[in-house]
Write an enzyme that holds these catalytic residues in place. Structure first.
Site, PDB file in Angstrom:
ATOM      1  N   LYS A   7       0.826  -1.212   0.000  1.00 49.84           N
ATOM      2  CA  LYS A   7       0.000   0.000   0.000  1.00 49.84           C
ATOM      3  C   LYS A   7       0.870   1.275   0.000  1.00 49.84           C
ATOM      4  O   LYS A   7       2.078   1.219   0.273  1.00 49.84           O
ATOM      5  CB  LYS A   7      -0.928  -0.042   1.216  1.00 49.84           C
ATOM      6  CG  LYS A   7      -1.907  -1.221   1.177  1.00 49.84           C
ATOM      7  CD  LYS A   7      -2.902  -1.153   2.333  1.00 49.84           C
ATOM      8  CE  LYS A   7      -3.852  -2.332   2.301  1.00 49.84           C
ATOM      9  NZ  LYS A   7      -4.910  -2.215   3.334  1.00 49.84           N
TER      10      LYS A   7
ATOM     11  N   GLU B  81      -9.818 -10.257  -7.410  1.00 50.90           N
ATOM     12  CA  GLU B  81      -8.869  -9.153  -7.229  1.00 50.90           C
ATOM     13  C   GLU B  81      -7.684  -9.265  -8.200  1.00 50.90           C
ATOM     14  O   GLU B  81      -7.223  -8.264  -8.745  1.00 50.90           O
ATOM     15  CB  GLU B  81      -8.393  -9.129  -5.776  1.00 50.90           C
ATOM     16  CG  GLU B  81      -9.516  -8.747  -4.815  1.00 50.90           C
ATOM     17  CD  GLU B  81      -9.159  -8.924  -3.343  1.00 50.90           C
ATOM     18  OE1 GLU B  81     -10.034  -8.643  -2.509  1.00 50.90           O
ATOM     19  OE2 GLU B  81      -8.022  -9.340  -3.026  1.00 50.90           O
TER      20      GLU B  81
ATOM     21  N   TYR C  77     -12.778  -1.779  -3.606  1.00 44.78           N
ATOM     22  CA  TYR C  77     -13.247  -1.877  -2.220  1.00 44.78           C
ATOM     23  C   TYR C  77     -14.765  -1.754  -2.107  1.00 44.78           C
ATOM     24  O   TYR C  77     -15.276  -1.429  -1.027  1.00 44.78           O
ATOM     25  CB  TYR C  77     -12.571  -0.800  -1.364  1.00 44.78           C
ATOM     26  CG  TYR C  77     -11.114  -1.120  -1.056  1.00 44.78           C
ATOM     27  CD1 TYR C  77     -10.784  -2.182  -0.215  1.00 44.78           C
ATOM     28  CD2 TYR C  77     -10.086  -0.359  -1.587  1.00 44.78           C
ATOM     29  CE1 TYR C  77      -9.464  -2.484   0.080  1.00 44.78           C
ATOM     30  CE2 TYR C  77      -8.758  -0.650  -1.294  1.00 44.78           C
ATOM     31  CZ  TYR C  77      -8.454  -1.712  -0.460  1.00 44.78           C
ATOM     32  OH  TYR C  77      -7.158  -2.015  -0.168  1.00 44.78           O
TER      33      TYR C  77
ATOM     34  N   ASN D 141      -2.016   0.149   6.719  1.00 47.77           N
ATOM     35  CA  ASN D 141      -1.493  -1.113   7.254  1.00 47.77           C
ATOM     36  C   ASN D 141      -0.596  -1.881   6.278  1.00 47.77           C
ATOM     37  O   ASN D 141      -0.514  -3.102   6.339  1.00 47.77           O
ATOM     38  CB  ASN D 141      -2.626  -1.972   7.810  1.00 47.77           C
ATOM     39  CG  ASN D 141      -3.640  -2.379   6.758  1.00 47.77           C
ATOM     40  OD1 ASN D 141      -3.505  -2.002   5.601  1.00 47.77           O
ATOM     41  ND2 ASN D 141      -4.639  -3.137   7.157  1.00 47.77           N
TER      42      ASN D 141
ATOM     43  N   HIS E  78      -2.111  -5.520   1.616  1.00 49.75           N
ATOM     44  CA  HIS E  78      -3.422  -6.163   1.488  1.00 49.75           C
ATOM     45  C   HIS E  78      -3.198  -7.634   1.219  1.00 49.75           C
ATOM     46  O   HIS E  78      -2.237  -8.004   0.541  1.00 49.75           O
ATOM     47  CB  HIS E  78      -4.181  -5.538   0.307  1.00 49.75           C
ATOM     48  CG  HIS E  78      -5.416  -6.304  -0.092  1.00 49.75           C
ATOM     49  ND1 HIS E  78      -6.595  -6.169   0.582  1.00 49.75           N
ATOM     50  CD2 HIS E  78      -5.621  -7.226  -1.060  1.00 49.75           C
ATOM     51  CE1 HIS E  78      -7.500  -6.972   0.023  1.00 49.75           C
ATOM     52  NE2 HIS E  78      -6.936  -7.622  -0.974  1.00 49.75           N
TER      53      HIS E  78
HETATM   54  P1  CMP Z   1      -7.524  -4.602   3.885  1.00 47.71           P
HETATM   55  O1  CMP Z   1      -7.954  -5.778   4.688  1.00 47.71           O
HETATM   56  O2  CMP Z   1      -6.409  -4.707   2.974  1.00 47.71           O
HETATM   57  O3  CMP Z   1      -8.808  -4.080   3.072  1.00 47.71           O
HETATM   58  C1  CMP Z   1      -9.799  -3.319   3.730  1.00 47.71           C
HETATM   59  C2  CMP Z   1      -9.112  -2.191   4.405  1.00 47.71           C
HETATM   60  O4  CMP Z   1      -9.931  -1.284   5.092  1.00 47.71           O
HETATM   61  C3  CMP Z   1      -8.214  -2.735   5.482  1.00 47.71           C
HETATM   62  O5  CMP Z   1      -7.159  -3.431   4.882  1.00 47.71           O
HETATM   63  C4  CMP Z   1      -7.832  -1.481   6.222  1.00 47.71           C
HETATM   64  O6  CMP Z   1      -6.767  -0.811   5.578  1.00 47.71           O
HETATM   65  C5  CMP Z   1      -9.103  -0.660   6.052  1.00 47.71           C
HETATM   66  N1  CMP Z   1      -9.795  -0.610   7.334  1.00 47.71           N
HETATM   67  C6  CMP Z   1     -10.367  -1.634   7.983  1.00 47.71           C
HETATM   68  N2  CMP Z   1     -10.900  -1.209   9.139  1.00 47.71           N
HETATM   69  C7  CMP Z   1     -10.636   0.127   9.203  1.00 47.71           C
HETATM   70  C8  CMP Z   1     -10.923   1.139  10.153  1.00 47.71           C
HETATM   71  N3  CMP Z   1     -11.604   0.856  11.281  1.00 47.71           N
HETATM   72  N4  CMP Z   1     -10.503   2.386   9.897  1.00 47.71           N
HETATM   73  C9  CMP Z   1      -9.827   2.675   8.758  1.00 47.71           C
HETATM   74  N5  CMP Z   1      -9.522   1.734   7.809  1.00 47.71           N
HETATM   75  C10 CMP Z   1      -9.918   0.496   8.046  1.00 47.71           C
END
Ligand code: CMP
Length: 139
Positions: free
Chosen positions: A11, A128, A51, A114, A117
């Site tokens: 990311k 995806e 998303y 984070n 993904h």
């Molecule tokens: P990922 O699982 O890659 O795809 C969905 C994303 O939504 C997840 O990673 C996080 O980056 C984001 N996400 C999930 N929960 C939250 C949250 N509470 N606040 C902000 N971003 C979130």
């Protein structure tokens, strides 16, 4: 039967921090073979489509803004039991909960930013992967 492929993105936070090489190294060390790889940037429409499953969530706008904020690396990875094993390698969505030795423990900043993904199911891995790559980009 578990599929042998998953889809990942490094990311914008991890790309900006200079961690592409470190993360690809962890992916290889984890036994995953890279079968497709791209350095790209998502448009707003791309991120909203990718998303779409989260479009009712309160963090959707923030998620789209972040994922379009800079370049990413997308990849398709191959290994036995790829989806589950890759989710183990990346660690919990919230890096505060991520286990030692995981990619998010090493490189993620927050639940939103984070670092990586990982697909959550074999079906989503296929969807995806096809969103990001054409057949002749997968080797
Ligand atoms: P990922 O699982 O890659 O795809 C969905 C994303 O939504 C997840 O990673 C996080 O980056 C984001 N996400 C999930 N929960 C939250 C949250 N509470 N606040 C902000 N971003 C979130």
């Amino acid at each position: 039967m578990a599929s042998n492929r998953t889809f990942t993105m490094i990311k914008p936070d991890a790309v900006k921090a200079g961690n592409i090489g470190n993360i690809l190294q962890m992916i290889n060390a984890g036994g995953f073979k890279i079968v497709a790889l791209k350095y790209t940037q998502l448009s707003k429409a791309d991120a909203e489509t990718f998303y779409a499953v989260h479009n009712e969530r309160p963090f959707f706008g923030e998620l789209v803004e972040f994922m379009t904020s800079g370049p990413i690396v997308s990849a398709i990875l191959e290994k036995d039991n790829a989806v589950e094993d890759f989710r183990t390698l990346i660690g919990a969505t919230n890096p505060a909960d991520a286990a030692e030795g995981t990619i998010r423990k090493a490189y993620a900043n927050s639940i939103g930013e984070n670092a990586v993904h990982g697909s959550d199911s074999d079906d989503n891995a296929a969807i995806e992967g096809m969103f990001h790559f054409s057949g002749r980009e997968i080797h």
